[in-house]
Structures are given as structure tokens and as C-alpha cells.
Design an enzyme around this catalytic site. Structure first.
Site, short mmCIF file in Angstrom:
data_model
loop_
_atom_site.label_atom_id
_atom_site.label_comp_id
_atom_site.label_asym_id
_atom_site.label_seq_id
_atom_site.Cartn_x
_atom_site.Cartn_y
_atom_site.Cartn_z
N TYR A 198 -18.28 30.31 -29.36
CA TYR A 198 -18.39 31.36 -28.53
C TYR A 198 -18.24 32.56 -29.30
CZ TYR A 198 -13.48 32.19 -28.32
OH TYR A 198 -12.13 32.72 -28.56
N CYS A 199 -18.88 33.66 -28.31
CA CYS A 199 -18.71 35.13 -28.67
C CYS A 199 -18.65 35.82 -27.70
CB CYS A 199 -19.67 35.50 -29.89
SG CYS A 199 -21.44 35.19 -29.38
N THR A 200 -19.05 37.14 -28.00
CA THR A 200 -18.91 38.20 -26.48
C THR A 200 -20.19 37.94 -25.64
OG1 THR A 200 -17.96 39.75 -27.92
CG2 THR A 200 -18.73 40.72 -26.10
N ILE A 227 -18.43 35.11 -23.58
CA ILE A 227 -17.40 35.45 -22.75
C ILE A 227 -17.80 36.33 -21.40
CG2 ILE A 227 -15.09 36.73 -22.47
CD1 ILE A 227 -15.17 36.40 -25.85
#
Length: 350
Positions: A198-200, A227
């Protein structure tokens, strides 16, 4: 010929933004798709978005687009219609900011880059055709609850520090280009495990998932919309948040609060705090975490040296920036640079 870049000072533009009374919405989106002529695509995009009073930062490359923008609420539908009129962007996910004051950007900058996210990959055999499976928030929560699942945070240290998913492991590097091979090395021997990345907003973990599959990992997932989308869906659907703390964002806000938990500490005094700031010394601009008390004590600076510098005459400050310390005093989010300087502050006991 139409004006295709801004010519007004940033200070004036920021002042105008602060005086605006009409609401704005901060949006991020990206899409991997081939762009044959990035310059032409960039110029047409600039003309249309400028006319809609869109501000923000957009990167264009032959591999696609990566954008973080602020759109006047009154122009949102026109903005969306224009984007969706571009065939490869028709239906693209628009991540709406969670904690938004509408003051995230004050100028429109569209730049052409080699890649929309710098990855350091030069292997012609690698491409984005085969990537990990998307997971939505409900699926993310179920997979996280599985003890056999490995959760991988593909963001930088300063992002992970203020907020991350439970069980998430940090890939300890300052750059995405270093994280990709590091993730492969760290997870060797676990090629058959379920791996969620996952990332932003999704752009980095999508590419990372493709890179992991390319390197022999079999069960790779990535969080759809990152996110930002997760936080929106959790709130709308009343789900338990497996993400704790703040989500770092790359605009004037420097963070969106997802939960009330404060999991980081002030880099100067050590008390619980997750407020990022840039050192007020124009020759430094170090990104670090600072509580209100230390902000007052150090005048928003990262060190006694920087605090003393900002009280000098402007010409003297410029002279120092031209001097021998220039190599140290450059804008940098590096963890290597961050720790020694703030450690020196703590040793003084000031």
C-alpha cells in the site's frame, strides 16, 4: 500563443488563495497508460485546467499521469467531465482528500518527467501489464487479520513514522527506487505468501506489485486508491480502521488525520506529536516533526544554528547559503540527514 505556465510570484499567488472565499476540493489521481507526445498532452491539459482555475502539481511521462490538484467546488463537475473525455482517463479514480481545508495548492504546475514515479528501473522486459490484484477496504481488513499475510508499506520513512497499517513493515529507504529491490530482498523465501502493498494514493504500490510479480512472487495484492480511498470508505461504511495515525500528504497540509492516535514523537523534545513542518531557515528546509512548544522555542527551526540564522540580515543569510555549508543546507527528507542534526539539538539541552 496561449500562456502555458505561471508568471506570478508564489508569494502573491499564496496570498490570493488565502483570500479566496469559495470552497475548493483537493483531489489526487493517477493512471498508467502510454502517452506518445507528453509535451503536447501537457500543454493541452494546462490550457483546460488553467481555465477551470485548477491548482496543483501534475507529472506527465510516456508511462502516464500522476496528479494532486485543488479544484474549485463550483468547477468540479466540469473538471471531472474534461478528465473523463480523455479516453484513457475515462472513469479514473479520483481520490478526495479526507482532512481538507481547501488551501493545499496555490499554483498550477504541470511537468514532464521520465517516469510519473521515479523507480530507477531500466529493464526493458519489465512493464505494468501484469500487476497485483486490487483489494478494497473490506478485503484489506480481512487479509490483515490473517496471521499469514505480510503487509508492506511502500512509502518513505517520514510517511510511515506518523501513520501506518497495523502489522505493516517499513522498507527502510529514502527513495522508491531503492525500496523496490530492497522489498524483493527482504521478502525472499516468502514468494508463496499473501503480500499486500500500500501507499498514499496507489501509484507506488501498483508499480511495486508488478515488480514483485516480475521477481517471482505469486500472491501479490495492492490497496486500491491507497490510504486516501481507504480512509474515505472506512468512514462512509463504518468499518474498523486498520490504519492508525496520520496520512502524510505532499501538499501544504503535510498530513490528513485518519485516527486520533498519535504514534510519532517530536524530534526535538520527544513528546507525542505528529505535526510535520519544514525548517524556517531558507537554506535548510529540513522536513521534521515539531510540537508547539518546540516550534516556539526554536522559532520553527530544526536547530539552534538555523534559529540563529533566520535572525540575521537577509544578505548575510544569502551569503551563508552561498558558503561552504551549502552542501549540508539543502532541502532533503533523508533519514540519514534528519537524525544527526536533531540529535545535536537534544544534546545541547536547550
Amino acid at each position: 500563443m496561449a500562456l502555458l505556465h505561471n508568471r506570478i510570484s508564489g508569494e502573491e499567488l499564496k496570498k490570493r488563495l488565502m483570500e479566496e472565499t469559495d470552497p475548493r476540493t483537493t483531489i489526487s489521481f493517477y493512471q498508467y497508460f502510454p502517452i506518445q507526445d507528453p509535451q503536447q498532452f501537457r500543454d493541452e491539459l494546462y490550457k483546460q485546467l488553467y481555465s477551470l482555475k485548477v491548482f496543483g502539481r501534475i507529472y506527465i511521462a510516456k508511462e502516464g499521469i500522476n496528479a494532486q490538484v485543488s479544484v474549485p467546488a463550483v468547477n468540479f463537475e466540469s473538471f471531472k467531465s474534461f478528465l473523463y473525455s480523455i479516453e484513457p482517463l475515462n472513469g479514473v479514480r479520483l481520490n478526495i482528500a479526507v482532512d481538507d481545508n481547501g488551501k493545499s495548492f496555490w499554483v498550477l504546475k504541470i511537468k514532464i518527467r521520465e517516469k510519473i514515479v521515479a523507480d530507477g528501473l531500466n529493464d526493458p522486459a519489465f512493464n505494468m501489464d501484469k500487476k497485483g490484484k486490487y483489494v478494497n477496504p473490506e478485503q484489506m481488513n480481512v487479509l490483515i487479520d490473517d496471521e499469514e499475510t505480510i503487509v508492506v508499506d511502500m512509502r518513505n520513512h517520514y510517511e510511515y513514522e506518523v501513520g501506518h497499517f497495523v502489522k505493516a513493515i517499513e522498507i527502510p529507504s529514502d527513495t522508491f527506487r531503492d525500496q523496490l529491490p530492497m522489498a524483493v530482498d527482504m521478502l525472499k523465501g516468502k514468494e508463496d505468501k499473501n503480500i499486500i502493498m500500500y501507499c498514499t494514493g496507489g501509484i507506488r504500490c501498483e508499480k511495486a506489485s508488478a515488480f514483485m510479480l516480475y521477481n517471482g512472487f505469486k500472491n501479490v495484492f495492492h490497496l486500491e486508491g491507497g490510504i486516501i480511498n481507504y480512509a474515505v470508505q472506512v468512514k462512509e461504511k463504518g468499518l474498523d480502521s486498520k490504519f492508525t495515525g496520520k496520512n502524510f500528504v505532499f501538499d501544504e497540509r503535510l498530513g490528513e488525520r485518519i485516527t486520533d492516535d498519535v504514534i510519532a514523537t517530536c524530534h526535538q523534545c520527544g513528546k507525542p506529536c505528529d505535526t510535520h513542518t519544514n525548517c524556517k531557515n531558507n537554506g535548510c528546509h529540513l522536513l521534521f516533526i515539531q510540537c508547539e512548544e518546540c516550534a516556539e522555542k526554536y522559532n520553527g527551526c530544526c536547530s539552534i544554528e538555523c534559529r540563529d540564522t533566520i535572525h540575521m540580515p537577509v544578505e548575510r543569510q544569502k551569503e551563508i547559503r552561498r558558503g561552504v555549508d551549502k552542501g549540508q543546507n539543502i532541502f532533503n527528507k533523508s533519514k540519514v540527514r534528519l537524525r544527526p542534526r536533531l540529535h545535536e539539538v537534544n544534546k545541547t539541552g536547550e
